[in-house]
Design a protein around this motif. Sequence first.
Motif, short mmCIF file in Angstrom:
data_model
loop_
_atom_site.label_atom_id
_atom_site.label_comp_id
_atom_site.label_asym_id
_atom_site.label_seq_id
_atom_site.Cartn_x
_atom_site.Cartn_y
_atom_site.Cartn_z
N THR A 1 -19.11 6.23 -42.09
CA THR A 1 -17.89 6.83 -41.68
C THR A 1 -17.05 7.35 -42.70
OG1 THR A 1 -18.03 5.72 -39.57
CG2 THR A 1 -15.92 6.59 -40.06
N GLN A 2 -16.87 6.70 -43.91
CA GLN A 2 -15.93 6.87 -44.99
C GLN A 2 -16.73 8.23 -45.74
OE1 GLN A 2 -16.22 3.11 -47.18
NE2 GLN A 2 -14.04 3.29 -47.26
N LEU A 3 -17.97 8.25 -45.75
CA LEU A 3 -18.69 9.58 -46.53
C LEU A 3 -18.47 10.54 -45.73
CD1 LEU A 3 -22.08 7.66 -47.50
CD2 LEU A 3 -20.37 8.66 -49.05
N ARG A 4 -18.57 10.61 -44.42
CA ARG A 4 -18.43 11.77 -43.63
C ARG A 4 -16.97 12.26 -43.82
NH1 ARG A 4 -21.30 9.54 -38.33
NH2 ARG A 4 -23.70 9.88 -38.79
N ARG A 5 -15.93 11.46 -43.70
CA ARG A 5 -14.38 11.84 -43.94
C ARG A 5 -14.23 12.30 -45.01
NH1 ARG A 5 -11.90 6.41 -41.16
NH2 ARG A 5 -12.18 6.99 -39.13
N ALA A 6 -15.02 12.05 -46.24
CA ALA A 6 -14.88 12.70 -47.40
C ALA A 6 -15.71 13.97 -47.89
CB ALA A 6 -15.33 11.62 -48.77
N GLY A 7 -16.27 14.40 -46.54
CA GLY A 7 -16.65 15.66 -46.47
C GLY A 7 -18.22 15.72 -46.96
N ILE A 8 -19.08 14.38 -46.97
CA ILE A 8 -20.32 14.20 -47.48
C ILE A 8 -21.05 14.07 -46.10
CG2 ILE A 8 -21.99 12.89 -48.63
CD1 ILE A 8 -19.48 12.12 -50.50
N SER A 9 -22.16 14.88 -45.96
CA SER A 9 -23.17 14.84 -44.69
C SER A 9 -23.75 13.45 -44.86
CB SER A 9 -23.72 16.02 -44.54
OG SER A 9 -24.70 16.29 -45.51
N ALA A 10 -23.65 12.67 -43.81
CA ALA A 10 -24.29 11.51 -43.69
C ALA A 10 -24.90 11.04 -42.24
CB ALA A 10 -23.23 10.25 -44.40
N ASP A 11 -26.18 10.13 -42.45
CA ASP A 11 -26.61 9.94 -41.24
C ASP A 11 -27.03 8.22 -41.28
OD1 ASP A 11 -27.53 10.02 -38.63
OD2 ASP A 11 -28.88 11.47 -38.80
N PHE A 12 -27.45 7.70 -40.19
CA PHE A 12 -27.37 6.15 -40.10
C PHE A 12 -28.80 5.78 -39.52
CE2 PHE A 12 -26.69 2.15 -37.99
CZ PHE A 12 -25.94 1.42 -39.10
N SER A 13 -29.42 4.86 -39.39
CA SER A 13 -30.47 4.20 -39.03
C SER A 13 -30.32 3.77 -37.77
CB SER A 13 -31.40 3.60 -39.86
OG SER A 13 -32.66 3.01 -39.19
N PHE A 14 -30.25 4.39 -36.47
CA PHE A 14 -30.04 3.74 -35.32
C PHE A 14 -31.15 3.26 -34.57
CE2 PHE A 14 -26.78 7.19 -35.97
CZ PHE A 14 -25.69 6.70 -35.60
N GLY A 15 -30.90 2.24 -33.51
CA GLY A 15 -31.90 1.54 -32.96
C GLY A 15 -32.52 0.34 -33.36
N GLY A 16 -32.05 -0.15 -34.65
CA GLY A 16 -32.45 -1.35 -35.01
C GLY A 16 -33.96 -1.30 -35.58
N LYS A 17 -34.19 -0.37 -36.53
CA LYS A 17 -35.72 0.02 -36.87
C LYS A 17 -35.79 -1.29 -37.97
CE LYS A 17 -36.65 4.38 -35.40
NZ LYS A 17 -35.14 4.78 -34.82
N GLY A 18 -36.90 -1.61 -38.62
CA GLY A 18 -37.38 -2.44 -39.52
C GLY A 18 -37.31 -1.38 -40.72
N LEU A 19 -37.35 -1.98 -41.97
CA LEU A 19 -37.31 -1.21 -43.27
C LEU A 19 -38.39 -0.03 -43.19
CD1 LEU A 19 -35.94 -0.82 -46.08
CD2 LEU A 19 -37.70 -2.37 -46.88
N LYS A 20 -39.40 -0.28 -42.97
CA LYS A 20 -40.61 0.66 -42.98
C LYS A 20 -40.14 2.01 -42.18
CE LYS A 20 -45.68 1.57 -42.67
NZ LYS A 20 -46.73 0.99 -42.49
N GLY A 21 -39.86 1.70 -40.90
CA GLY A 21 -39.58 2.70 -39.87
C GLY A 21 -38.17 3.51 -40.21
N ALA A 22 -37.28 2.90 -40.66
CA ALA A 22 -36.08 3.12 -41.20
C ALA A 22 -36.20 4.32 -42.44
CB ALA A 22 -34.92 2.33 -41.59
N MET A 23 -37.19 3.99 -43.22
CA MET A 23 -37.25 4.72 -44.40
C MET A 23 -38.02 5.90 -44.17
SD MET A 23 -35.53 3.46 -46.90
CE MET A 23 -36.09 4.29 -48.32
N LYS A 24 -38.99 5.87 -43.11
CA LYS A 24 -39.63 7.12 -42.66
C LYS A 24 -38.44 8.02 -41.89
CE LYS A 24 -44.15 5.40 -41.23
NZ LYS A 24 -45.02 5.26 -40.19
#
Length: 420
Positions: A347-370
């Motif tokens: 949220t901070q990054l977006r407010r600073a004008g930087i496009s950012a996204d988040f790993s939703f859905g509680g994925k593990g590390l491998k799935g999130a990195m994909k």
Amino acid sequence: MSTFQAPKGTYDLLPPDSATFLAVREAIAAPLKNSGYGYIETPGFENVELFARGVGESTDIVTKEMYAFETKGGDRLALRPEGTASVLRAALEANLHKAGNLPVKLWYSGSYYRYERPQKGRYRHFSQVGAEAIGAEDPALDAEMIILADQAYRSLGLRDFRILLNSLGDKECRPVYREALQSFLGGLDLDADTIRRAEINPLRVLDDKRPDVQKQLVGAPVLRDYLCDACKAYHEEVRALITAAGVAFEDDEKLVRGLDYYTRTTFEFVHDGLGSQSAVGGGGRYDGLSEMIGGPALPSVGWALGVDRTVLALEAEGVTLELPATTSVFAVPLGEEARRVLFATVTQLRRAGISADFSFGGKGLKGAMKNANRSGARFTLVAGERDLAEGVVQLKDMESGDQTPVPLDEIVAAVRERLA
């Protein structure tokens, strides 16, 4: 698969291709915004008579292609098949022409609808960006329109398009030519529909693309030979101004475009890499349209450029637009505490004008990195319990693979510095 599909002759704009369409719209609009044109948006449907009067009773648009319907209240409406009549109607209704600053310069972007035989480059629902300059008769304004469209196309990287230019005369000289052309057409072997079209607006027959009709038009009277001195001088000034601006064009004495409202200057942008649907845009002067729809005399000029066909032209030339990444940073939390902390960081990054996204859905590390890889993000933020205990998150460069611990309160500055 869904039970429903898009109607025949239409299409859906979906990522990632939709980003190209947006970039094309923005590129076409950019020179207009820089030249005093203000944005206007009109309804998707209008009174049928607006188009019948303005576009023309003899045009294919009105006789064959318009989506017309009657409302429950008995009103006869039509989905807009083009933009000029709607924009002029809106400008007149709002009395923009009385504000004292003519011409009224407007630009618009939207969807339009015509019931046509679907093929590549011709859809029943299509997108255009258009511009109108209302209330001034000046060859410099006509030249400006052509130059701005040329600038827009070249800013996209297009090179293999041509500008066709012609003059259709005015109410003084065109009737003489009309009579001569009708006399010529009367001696041809034409079908009933074409004969009827010739009676209403014989210039429309010149725009007929059928080879058997074009073959018979050899030797037809040429409008250039009937132009009055005022129209000749006006057209020569348009040509001179365009030439001085370094914009190449071709004189095309048969160019009439598909709408009845054009007078004097008419032009078309064509791309030979698109096959039969080679026109990517066009326009011209329409000095009598305001009076046709019940307004005062307001000489005007405008154009519309097809977004769909412009995208096809880019593909034909092999031009790939440089599009900004949709995501610069992708956050991958490991554990519930990290989830809350990194969500706040995104949220901070977006407010600073930087496009950012988040790993939703509680994925593990491998799935999130994909997901991070698929997002196209330049950087990934990864944090687990140990990182948070130390007050840091791991900032990973997805291009080099380098990973650096960064204090939580310095994330925004660190990302901004690396992106710069």
